[in-house]
Design a protein around this motif. Structure first.
Motif, PDB file in Angstrom:
ATOM      1  N   GLU A   2       0.745  -1.130   0.030  1.00 36.01           N
ATOM      2  CA  GLU A   2      -0.145   0.113   0.134  1.00 36.01           C
ATOM      3  C   GLU A   2       0.804   1.209   0.003  1.00 36.01           C
ATOM      4  N   GLN A   3       2.019   1.012   0.845  1.00 35.10           N
ATOM      5  CA  GLN A   3       2.885   2.320   0.986  1.00 35.10           C
ATOM      6  C   GLN A   3       3.232   2.774  -0.513  1.00 35.10           C
ATOM      7  N   ARG A   4       3.574   1.999  -1.587  1.00 34.69           N
ATOM      8  CA  ARG A   4       3.925   2.278  -2.786  1.00 34.69           C
ATOM      9  C   ARG A   4       3.005   3.334  -3.512  1.00 34.69           C
ATOM     10  N   GLU A   5       1.826   2.904  -3.180  1.00 37.31           N
ATOM     11  CA  GLU A   5       0.682   3.581  -3.801  1.00 37.31           C
ATOM     12  C   GLU A   5       0.562   4.833  -3.351  1.00 37.31           C
ATOM     13  N   THR A   6       0.840   5.329  -2.192  1.00 39.84           N
ATOM     14  CA  THR A   6       0.539   6.529  -1.366  1.00 39.84           C
ATOM     15  C   THR A   6       1.881   7.369  -1.363  1.00 39.84           C
ATOM     16  N   LYS A   7       2.923   6.826  -2.305  1.00 43.13           N
ATOM     17  CA  LYS A   7       4.067   7.662  -2.351  1.00 43.13           C
ATOM     18  C   LYS A   7       3.725   9.050  -2.907  1.00 43.13           C
ATOM     19  N   GLU A   8       4.279  10.230  -2.240  1.00 42.79           N
ATOM     20  CA  GLU A   8       4.124  11.534  -2.924  1.00 42.79           C
ATOM     21  C   GLU A   8       5.232  11.843  -3.960  1.00 42.79           C
ATOM     22  N   LYS A   9       4.796  12.347  -4.840  1.00 38.92           N
ATOM     23  CA  LYS A   9       5.710  12.760  -6.121  1.00 38.92           C
ATOM     24  C   LYS A   9       6.366  14.047  -5.697  1.00 38.92           C
ATOM     25  N   ALA A  10       7.760  14.077  -5.775  1.00 42.87           N
ATOM     26  CA  ALA A  10       8.306  15.249  -5.257  1.00 42.87           C
ATOM     27  C   ALA A  10       9.214  15.573  -6.588  1.00 42.87           C
ATOM     28  N   ILE A  11       9.683  17.217  -6.492  1.00 42.65           N
ATOM     29  CA  ILE A  11      10.600  17.784  -7.374  1.00 42.65           C
ATOM     30  C   ILE A  11      11.376  18.202  -6.415  1.00 42.65           C
ATOM     31  N   LEU A  12      12.841  17.871  -6.619  1.00 41.95           N
ATOM     32  CA  LEU A  12      13.801  18.703  -5.595  1.00 41.95           C
ATOM     33  C   LEU A  12      14.710  19.789  -6.242  1.00 41.95           C
ATOM     34  N   VAL A  13      14.818  20.793  -5.328  1.00 44.04           N
ATOM     35  CA  VAL A  13      15.312  21.994  -5.911  1.00 44.04           C
ATOM     36  C   VAL A  13      16.533  22.519  -5.148  1.00 44.04           C
ATOM     37  N   GLY A  14      17.460  22.843  -5.948  1.00 44.20           N
ATOM     38  CA  GLY A  14      18.990  23.376  -5.192  1.00 44.20           C
ATOM     39  C   GLY A  14      19.557  24.421  -5.820  1.00 44.20           C
ATOM     40  N   CYS A  15      20.192  25.255  -4.792  1.00 46.58           N
ATOM     41  CA  CYS A  15      20.598  26.584  -5.401  1.00 46.58           C
ATOM     42  C   CYS A  15      22.169  26.390  -5.043  1.00 46.58           C
ATOM     43  N   GLN A  16      23.100  26.327  -5.869  1.00 51.65           N
ATOM     44  CA  GLN A  16      24.633  25.989  -5.577  1.00 51.65           C
ATOM     45  C   GLN A  16      25.308  27.640  -5.408  1.00 51.65           C
ATOM     46  N   ILE A  17      25.954  27.921  -4.394  1.00 55.20           N
ATOM     47  CA  ILE A  17      26.521  29.207  -4.612  1.00 55.20           C
ATOM     48  C   ILE A  17      27.815  29.385  -4.149  1.00 55.20           C
ATOM     49  N   ASP A  18      28.544  28.095  -4.259  1.00 55.70           N
ATOM     50  CA  ASP A  18      30.035  27.744  -4.252  1.00 55.70           C
ATOM     51  C   ASP A  18      30.570  27.223  -5.277  1.00 55.70           C
ATOM     52  N   ASP A  19      31.771  27.075  -5.567  1.00 51.55           N
ATOM     53  CA  ASP A  19      32.376  26.166  -6.691  1.00 51.55           C
ATOM     54  C   ASP A  19      32.402  24.752  -6.578  1.00 51.55           C
ATOM     55  N   ASP A  20      32.111  24.472  -5.150  1.00 54.41           N
ATOM     56  CA  ASP A  20      32.354  22.868  -5.023  1.00 54.41           C
ATOM     57  C   ASP A  20      31.136  22.171  -5.432  1.00 54.41           C
ATOM     58  N   ASP A  21      31.167  21.613  -6.903  1.00 57.67           N
ATOM     59  CA  ASP A  21      30.392  20.888  -7.793  1.00 57.67           C
ATOM     60  C   ASP A  21      30.295  19.445  -6.945  1.00 57.67           C
ATOM     61  N   LEU A  22      31.068  19.051  -6.461  1.00 57.09           N
ATOM     62  CA  LEU A  22      31.139  17.642  -6.008  1.00 57.09           C
ATOM     63  C   LEU A  22      30.391  17.614  -4.638  1.00 57.09           C
ATOM     64  N   ARG A  23      30.468  18.657  -3.800  1.00 59.20           N
ATOM     65  CA  ARG A  23      29.806  18.458  -2.652  1.00 59.20           C
ATOM     66  C   ARG A  23      28.204  18.958  -2.743  1.00 59.20           C
ATOM     67  N   PHE A  24      27.992  19.961  -3.926  1.00 61.36           N
ATOM     68  CA  PHE A  24      26.864  20.115  -4.065  1.00 61.36           C
ATOM     69  C   PHE A  24      26.094  19.044  -4.569  1.00 61.36           C
ATOM     70  N   GLN A  25      26.540  18.237  -5.522  1.00 66.10           N
ATOM     71  CA  GLN A  25      25.956  17.159  -6.086  1.00 66.10           C
ATOM     72  C   GLN A  25      25.568  15.922  -4.979  1.00 66.10           C
ATOM     73  N   TYR A  26      26.735  15.968  -3.794  1.00 64.11           N
ATOM     74  CA  TYR A  26      26.311  14.695  -2.802  1.00 64.11           C
ATOM     75  C   TYR A  26      25.215  15.490  -2.029  1.00 64.11           C
ATOM     76  N   SER A  27      25.369  16.828  -1.750  1.00 58.95           N
ATOM     77  CA  SER A  27      24.316  17.019  -0.974  1.00 58.95           C
ATOM     78  C   SER A  27      22.730  17.091  -1.687  1.00 58.95           C
ATOM     79  N   MET A  28      22.574  17.187  -2.982  1.00 58.17           N
ATOM     80  CA  MET A  28      21.472  16.922  -3.574  1.00 58.17           C
ATOM     81  C   MET A  28      21.124  15.376  -3.639  1.00 58.17           C
TER      82      MET A  28
END
Length: 418
Positions: A2-28
């Motif tokens: 049942e849980q599967r049917e009730t999964k909510e559909k989400a969009i993730l939003v991130g804003c990167q404000i430094d040059d550390d691409d790798l860390r930002f990607q991990y955080s996302m």
């Protein structure tokens, strides 16, 4: 299912404000894992690079329009932002987007609400949720008169909240009062354990590093273990018997996470208070995680904040069988490499723990009369007994081993030495 049917559909939003691409990607990626842990399904991610976060809408105006179109196209139920949104950012975004808006803090609070089992855990989550909601009440109008079901609103938040600060403030005071009683209870337990002077080991580490799995295998306990973030929220203590028969106590603690919301650090301080009482910390690091080094640093930093840097530490690099190709051990403490599921590895870990315990003890050598049966059995449990031989002539046992300086048994042994 049942849980599967009730999964909510989400969009993730991130804003990167430094040059550390790798860390930002991990955080996302971590935000994605958190969403799945909260029973959500990630449909898409929207990211933007900026010099600084937009004060009014977190991301730029153009991106907000893009996000609004994406929500409509994918029929998303909610949008999850990778940072804590200010009350005004949240209001501005809500007016332009046809989906529920939550931020990283709310998401973590929601998972905590699902996971907390003890009275203390539940109270702490409710306190953090209320402290989060309080500044966000103004201008929400009907939106908060009753929180809907779904991610970000579970747990104590489901009760009907008057949009009335007095009501919430009263509840916050009430919870703080209840919590102080619970904390006093726990302190009494700790005092009792100290009096009996059991050697205490605490397991700490980043969330999902394998702490509960290790705890269960070392202590034969039944702490909840799952490949999920924050599977454990309540500290549990069990017996840990080392190879020599020495009896110690081991405690499992809540997982650490980077950018842990400040409201939660305060709320979960007392859950981590157990760590302060420990004689030895096992810092579990998941060596299969590409971001293991960042995780290790996060935990070390939080331990410094808790002021426990003087407690001896053993770094346990776990998931040896899944080791990441770029993994290089960096700990400046004693280390051991294991897979929590491997019995030989667990034995090696216990041997290592025993070596460290011996280093904190002082040696003894005594002749104990064979009539002192109780003392002999205590020596097996409360000290690390290395040698026990019977002397036929004197009918005494020669005992050699190590004991904790301030343990009552060390005092008892003195009289046999004289």
């Amino acid at each position: 299912m049942e849980q599967r049917e009730t999964k909510e559909k989400a969009i993730l939003v991130g804003c990167q404000i430094d040059d550390d691409d790798l860390r930002f990607q991990y955080s996302m990626d971590e935000l994605g894992s958190l969403t799945e842990t909260a029973q959500g399904e990630v449909l898409a991610s929207l990211v933007q690079k900026r010099d600084r976060l937009h004060p009014a809408t977190y991301i730029g105006k153009g991106k907000v329009e893009e996000l609004s179109a994406l929500v409509a196209e994918l029929e998303a139920d909610l949008v999850i932002f990778n940072d804590e949104l200010s009350p005004s950012q949240k209001r501005n975004l809500a007016s332009g987007i046809e989906a529920r808006i939550i931020d990283r803090t709310q998401l973590i609070l929601d998972i905590f609400a699902q996971r907390a089992r003890s009275k203390e855990g539940k109270l702490q989550v409710e306190l953090a949720q209320l402290q989060y909601i309080l500044p966000r009440l103004a201008g929400q109008g009907t939106a908060l008169s009753r929180l809907g079901g779904g991610i970000g609103t579970r747990g104590p938040g489901e009760t009907k909240l008057e949009s009335d600060r007095r009501h919430i403030r009263r509840r916050i005071d009430d919870i703080k009062g209840q919590l102080s009683v619970v904390v006093q209870h726990r302190e009494r337990y700790r005092e009792r354990r100290k009096k009996n002077k059991a050697f205490q080991v605490a397991i700490v580490g980043y969330t999902n590093a394998g702490k509960s799995t290790l705890f269960n295998r070392l202590s034969e306990a039944d702490s909840y273990e799952e490949n999920q973030l924050f599977a454990t929220l309540d500290p549990m203590t069990r017996k840990l018997i080392l190879p020599s028969g020495f009896l110690s106590l081991i405690t499992d603690t809540v997982g650490f996470i980077q950018d842990l919301p400040t409201a939660l650090i305060a709320a979960f301080r007392s859950t981590l208070e157990e760590v302060k009482e420990a004689d030895l910390l096992l810092h579990v690091v998941d060596m299969s995680n590409p971001d293991y080094f960042q995780h290790e640093k996060t935990v070390i930093k939080l331990l410094e904040d808790l002021d426990v840097k003087d407690i001896p530490q053993l770094t346990v690099y776990n998931k040896r069988d899944l080791q990441h190709p770029d993994f290089v051990p960096t700990a400046d403490t004693p280390t051991v490499f294991i897979s929590a599921f491997n019995e030989d590895d667990r034995h090696a870990l216990k041997v290592k723990i025993e070596q460290l315990v011996v280093g904190m003890m002082e040696p003894y050598e005594v002749m104990v009369p064979s009539t002192e049966g109780k003392l002999l059995s205590q020596l097996k449990n409360d000290t690390i007994l290395r040698e026990l031989t019977f002397d036929e002539e004197t009918q005494d046992y020669r005992c050699k081993g190590y004991s904790l300086k301030d343990h009552q048994i060390t005092g008892q042994l003195q009289k046999f030495n004289e």
